[in-house]
Design an enzyme around this catalytic site. Structure first.
Site, PDB file in Angstrom:
ATOM      1  N   SER A  26      -2.538   5.552  -6.134  1.00 20.28           N
ATOM      2  CA  SER A  26      -1.669   4.317  -6.517  1.00 20.28           C
ATOM      3  C   SER A  26      -1.913   3.473  -7.703  1.00 20.28           C
ATOM      4  O   SER A  26      -2.082   3.904  -8.603  1.00 20.28           O
ATOM      5  CB  SER A  26      -1.098   3.548  -4.999  1.00 20.28           C
ATOM      6  OG  SER A  26      -0.376   2.470  -5.450  1.00 20.28           O
ATOM      7  N   HIS A  27      -2.165   2.301  -7.516  1.00 20.72           N
ATOM      8  CA  HIS A  27      -2.821   1.215  -8.461  1.00 20.72           C
ATOM      9  C   HIS A  27      -4.075   1.346  -8.846  1.00 20.72           C
ATOM     10  O   HIS A  27      -4.500   0.300  -9.357  1.00 20.72           O
ATOM     11  CB  HIS A  27      -2.004  -0.173  -8.028  1.00 20.72           C
ATOM     12  CG  HIS A  27      -2.556  -0.688  -6.565  1.00 20.72           C
ATOM     13  ND1 HIS A  27      -2.029   0.020  -5.552  1.00 20.72           N
ATOM     14  CD2 HIS A  27      -3.651  -1.245  -6.174  1.00 20.72           C
ATOM     15  CE1 HIS A  27      -2.790  -0.381  -4.409  1.00 20.72           C
ATOM     16  NE2 HIS A  27      -3.724  -1.294  -4.917  1.00 20.72           N
ATOM     17  N   ASP A  67       3.267   0.828 -11.284  1.00 18.17           N
ATOM     18  CA  ASP A  67       1.916   1.154 -11.143  1.00 18.17           C
ATOM     19  C   ASP A  67       1.722   2.765 -11.359  1.00 18.17           C
ATOM     20  O   ASP A  67       2.610   3.262 -11.714  1.00 18.17           O
ATOM     21  CB  ASP A  67       1.290   0.799  -9.729  1.00 18.17           C
ATOM     22  CG  ASP A  67       2.238   1.697  -8.631  1.00 18.17           C
ATOM     23  OD1 ASP A  67       3.065   2.173  -8.864  1.00 18.17           O
ATOM     24  OD2 ASP A  67       1.412   1.895  -7.509  1.00 18.17           O
ATOM     25  N   ASP A 120       1.485   5.504  -9.494  1.00 15.53           N
ATOM     26  CA  ASP A 120       2.706   6.367  -9.081  1.00 15.53           C
ATOM     27  C   ASP A 120       3.710   5.697  -8.851  1.00 15.53           C
ATOM     28  O   ASP A 120       4.769   6.652  -8.368  1.00 15.53           O
ATOM     29  CB  ASP A 120       2.055   6.721  -7.701  1.00 15.53           C
ATOM     30  CG  ASP A 120       2.097   5.520  -6.692  1.00 15.53           C
ATOM     31  OD1 ASP A 120       1.874   4.438  -7.012  1.00 15.53           O
ATOM     32  OD2 ASP A 120       2.094   5.474  -5.686  1.00 15.53           O
ATOM     33  N   ASP A 165       5.801   3.382  -7.406  1.00 12.45           N
ATOM     34  CA  ASP A 165       6.231   2.814  -6.364  1.00 12.45           C
ATOM     35  C   ASP A 165       6.427   1.307  -6.864  1.00 12.45           C
ATOM     36  O   ASP A 165       7.302   0.650  -6.169  1.00 12.45           O
ATOM     37  CB  ASP A 165       5.993   3.148  -5.076  1.00 12.45           C
ATOM     38  CG  ASP A 165       4.213   2.971  -5.038  1.00 12.45           C
ATOM     39  OD1 ASP A 165       3.792   2.393  -5.816  1.00 12.45           O
ATOM     40  OD2 ASP A 165       3.981   3.300  -3.799  1.00 12.45           O
ATOM     41  N   ARG A 166       5.402   0.614  -7.458  1.00 11.04           N
ATOM     42  CA  ARG A 166       5.601  -0.877  -7.510  1.00 11.04           C
ATOM     43  C   ARG A 166       6.194  -1.186  -8.867  1.00 11.04           C
ATOM     44  O   ARG A 166       5.995  -0.623  -9.730  1.00 11.04           O
ATOM     45  CB  ARG A 166       4.018  -1.316  -7.744  1.00 11.04           C
ATOM     46  CG  ARG A 166       3.132  -1.192  -6.383  1.00 11.04           C
ATOM     47  CD  ARG A 166       1.825  -1.831  -6.874  1.00 11.04           C
ATOM     48  NE  ARG A 166       1.162  -1.714  -5.522  1.00 11.04           N
ATOM     49  CZ  ARG A 166      -0.017  -2.709  -5.207  1.00 11.04           C
ATOM     50  NH1 ARG A 166      -0.424  -3.228  -6.087  1.00 11.04           N
ATOM     51  NH2 ARG A 166      -0.474  -2.315  -3.978  1.00 11.04           N
ATOM     52  N   LYS A 226       8.517   2.415  -1.419  1.00  7.12           N
ATOM     53  CA  LYS A 226       9.120   1.490  -2.338  1.00  7.12           C
ATOM     54  C   LYS A 226       9.327   2.079  -3.600  1.00  7.12           C
ATOM     55  O   LYS A 226       8.909   3.321  -3.955  1.00  7.12           O
ATOM     56  CB  LYS A 226       8.064   0.327  -2.414  1.00  7.12           C
ATOM     57  CG  LYS A 226       6.775   0.776  -3.051  1.00  7.12           C
ATOM     58  CD  LYS A 226       5.914  -0.422  -2.813  1.00  7.12           C
ATOM     59  CE  LYS A 226       4.308  -0.024  -3.076  1.00  7.12           C
ATOM     60  NZ  LYS A 226       3.649  -0.574  -1.746  1.00  7.12           N
TER      61      LYS A 226
HETATM   62  C1  G1P Z   1      -1.839  -2.876  -0.820  1.00  4.38           C
HETATM   63  C2  G1P Z   1      -0.681  -4.038  -0.725  1.00  4.38           C
HETATM   64  C3  G1P Z   1       0.142  -3.752   0.539  1.00  4.38           C
HETATM   65  C4  G1P Z   1       0.733  -2.294   0.056  1.00  4.38           C
HETATM   66  C5  G1P Z   1      -0.306  -1.403  -0.402  1.00  4.38           C
HETATM   67  C6  G1P Z   1       0.070   0.227  -0.913  1.00  4.38           C
HETATM   68  O1  G1P Z   1      -2.493  -2.660   0.560  1.00  4.38           O
HETATM   69  O2  G1P Z   1      -1.378  -5.306  -0.186  1.00  4.38           O
HETATM   70  O3  G1P Z   1       1.360  -4.437   0.314  1.00  4.38           O
HETATM   71  O4  G1P Z   1       1.849  -1.671   0.827  1.00  4.38           O
HETATM   72  O5  G1P Z   1      -1.204  -1.971  -1.121  1.00  4.38           O
HETATM   73  O6  G1P Z   1       0.708  -0.059  -2.128  1.00  4.38           O
HETATM   74  P1  G1P Z   1      -4.059  -3.644   0.770  1.00  4.38           P
HETATM   75  O7  G1P Z   1      -4.815  -3.265  -0.251  1.00  4.38           O
HETATM   76  O8  G1P Z   1      -3.458  -5.024   0.814  1.00  4.38           O
HETATM   77  O9  G1P Z   1      -4.138  -3.082   2.283  1.00  4.38           O
HETATM   78 ZN    ZN Z   2       1.697   2.631  -5.904  1.00  5.78          ZN
END
Ligand code: G1P
Ligand code: ZN
Length: 598
Positions: free
Chosen positions: A156-157, A324, A326, A328-329, A425
């Site tokens: 992801s991010h 981000d 992938d 989804d953000r 998302k």
């Molecule tokens: C984080 C975000 C959460 C999101 C997740 C995946 O998780 O806070 O809202 O669903 O990334 O994108 P966290 O690192 O806080 O567990």
């Molecule tokens: Zn992501």
């Protein structure tokens, strides 16, 4: 011969054949035995190898899949073990989708998953071209093609590249991240693995679109390579009025700038926003998907998408967005880099869903937000008489609500917004939703927000992230907070900062009972709620790959319109000071300041 054999296999296995075993068992038996003979005569048979292995510690999926440094994933058998655990846990795995965000190691693991699916009795895999599918696209493909689920390769991010992170995530047949019952099962299986099955010699061509069939020890295995964008684009066309968005973008009223952050979204942005919706080619930047995201942190927030913020500050653009790694953000900005908090973005969309045909025609069920997300959407729900759900952090908690038709729109403060069109998302969906609202209302992002606050009041929100701290002191800080909160006299205490004074109304560790399946999820964040509704929340991140990340969330509500334009950091300062005072965060972590402020 090979071609027609391939075609028959595809007709029978993959697509809706009119002859079923139920209606004509004899025909089917004869057909398949003839097919098997033909297969063995005409196609090389690949053999399945069973490889002895030992369990790896810590293959426990976090908030969203298993995420670890690339260095961990490239260890011999590490990915194979986890994939075997997924395939063993999947109850029905006839047809699976495979795709990822294209980060470093994506290509290798796509081939490994295909090889292991072939060996583990999966009949049909659908793979994004070159192994690429955004996370929302995987969800869309699973649902459209009615597969038994999918495996997504993403962290992801989190940063990518050889020194960055990699991740593997399993989604179920509803298109959403596997619920905790499944991820716990995967983890339990990973602890006892003694072997995995693989077809080593099989290497599939992931670049050429179309269907390939293979003979795996006498059984047919189908690999279908699909365009990475097409299914997702089709879904967006059904949801939004492309003509309205297109004519607004071409009217010159709104100049947009989209930052794909060198993640998976480049091809989606180019195809959908530029080719389909006619945005000028220079309205999208960083659209080249890179294995290391250009060395950047692919997270669309004010810190990591600072370039976009700078561009928007120039006043040239009326709308800016970033995604981000992938896809989804999303982060939404208005002219002069006017920042829309994700909590507000959710509420504004909730209040304007009639600008989007999908909701106008299909109606709006309820809304949902994760617990740390500020309650702006709750006010909209109340006004239009819809149910609102407060769930733990992580998109997987929205799935049951949407499957039960209880939720149409949901979001998280962590730049996540989406609807029940899929079960992830969806960054580009959020951008199209915003463009639909702007095209219909014909006002600026800032005006839209001011109007919204005038109607509902403003929920100020901020999040402080303390990334990559040492794990032990963070755990100790959380334990200390739990002990403090459990003291009988904590509720009722008052805390002061400058002129401000806050009285504790509720103090707990958030837990959630899923209203659909009754499952209970505990320890989802320490909440201190004051008598005026202001909140302080502490959580440890479940997506980091090393050390620990503390997230501190602070929000308050303001109904006095003369204060709506005040800077959120200024409004929330007293609460932040109290949070630092109560938690002794600095003493535990040694950190003077957060890594990221949102
Ligand atoms: C984080 C975000 C959460 C999101 C997740 C995946 O998780 O806070 O809202 O669903 O990334 O994108 P966290 O690192 O806080 O567990
Ligand atoms: Zn992501």
């Amino acid at each position: 011969m090979r071609q027609s054999l391939n075609q028959s296999v595809v007709d029978c296995y993959s697509f809706k054949s009119h002859i079923s075993f139920k209606t004509n068992p004899q025909f089917c038996l004869t057909f398949f035995s003839a097919l098997k003979d033909l297969l063995n005569q005409t196609m090389t048979s690949f053999t399945i190898t069973t490889v002895p292995t030992k369990p790896f510690e810590g293959q426990k999926p976090g908030t969203s899949g298993l995420r670890k440094p690339v260095k961990t994933f490239i260890q011999k058998d590490y990915s194979e073990n986890f994939i075997q655990a997924i395939l063993d846990a999947a109850q029905d795995k006839t047809k699976l989708v495979i795709g990822g965000d294209g980060r470093y190691h994506n290509k290798t693991v796509v081939q490994t998953i295909v090889q292991m699916c072939a060996a583990n009795n999966v009949k049909h895999v659908i793979v994004g071209q070159n192994g690429i599918l955004s996370t929302p696209a995987v969800s869309a493909v699973i649902r459209k093609r009615q597969t038994n689920g999918g495996i997504i390769l993403t962290a992801s991010h989190n940063p990518g590249g050889p020194n960055g992170d990699f991740g593997i995530k399993f989604n179920t047949s509803n298109g959403g991240p596997a619920p905790e019952s499944v991820t716990n099962h995967i983890y339990e299986l990973s602890k006892d693995l003694t072997q995995y099955k693989i077809v080593n010699e099989l290497t599939v061509d992931v670049l050429t679109l179309g269907v390939q069939t293979y003979n795996i020890s006498g059984n047919v295995f189908t690999v279908e390579i699909i365009d990475s964008v097409e299914d997702y684009l089709g879904l967006m066309r059904e949801i939004f009025d492309f003509n309205t968005i297109k004519s607004y973008l071409s009217s010159g009223s709104l100049k947009i700038l989209i930052d794909a952050m060198n993640g998976v979204m480049g091809p989606y942005v180019k195809r959908i926003l530029i080719e389909e919706l006619g945005a000028p080619t220079d309205s999208a930047v960083r659209c080249e998907s890179l294995e290391d995201f250009g060395g950047h942190h692919p997270d669309p927030n004010l810190t990591y998408a600072a370039d976009l913020v700078k561009q928007l500050e120039s006043g040239v653009y009326g709308f800016g967005a970033a995604f981000d790694g992938d896809g989804d953000r999303n982060m939404i900005l208005g002219k002069n880099a006017f920042f829309v908090t994700p909590s507000d973005s959710l509420a504004v969309l909730a209040d304007n869903l009639d600008c989007i045909p999908y909701f106008k025609i299909g109606g709006v069920k309820g809304f949902a937000r994760s617990m740390p997300t500020a309650g702006a959407v709750d006010l909209v729900a109340k006004k239009i008489n819809k149910e609102i759900f407060e769930t733990p952090t992580g998109w997987k908690f929205f799935g049951n609500l949407m499957d039960a038709q209880k939720c149409s729109l949901c979001g998280e403060e962590s730049f996540g917004t989406g609807s029940d069109h899929i079960r992830e998302k969806d960054g580009l969906w959020a951008v199209l939703a915003w463009l639909s609202v702007l095209a219909n209302t014909k006002i600026s992002v800032e005006e839209l927000l001011i109007n919204h606050w005038n109607k509902y009041g403003r929920n100020f929100f901020t999040r402080y992230d303390y990334e990559n701290c040492e794990a032990n002191p963070c755990n100790e800080m959380m334990t200390q907070l739990e002990t403090l909160l459990s003291q009988t006299d904590f509720v009722g205490n008052t805390f002061k900062s400058g002129e401000k004074e806050y009285k504790v109304l509720i103090a707990d560790d958030f837990s959630y009972k899923d209203p659909i399946d009754g499952s209970l999820t505990t320890k989802q964040g320490i909440r201190i709620i004051f008598s005026d509704g202001s909140r302080i929340i502490f959580r440890l991140s479940g997506t980091g790959s090393q050390g620990a990340t503390i997230r501190l969330y602070v929000d308050c509500y303001e109904s006095d319109s003369s204060k709506f334009r005040t800077d959120a950091q200024q409004v929330l300062r007293p609460l932040i000071d109290i949070a630092l005072q109560i938690s002794k965060l600095k003493e535990f972590t040694g950190r003077d300041a957060p890594t990221v402020i949102t």
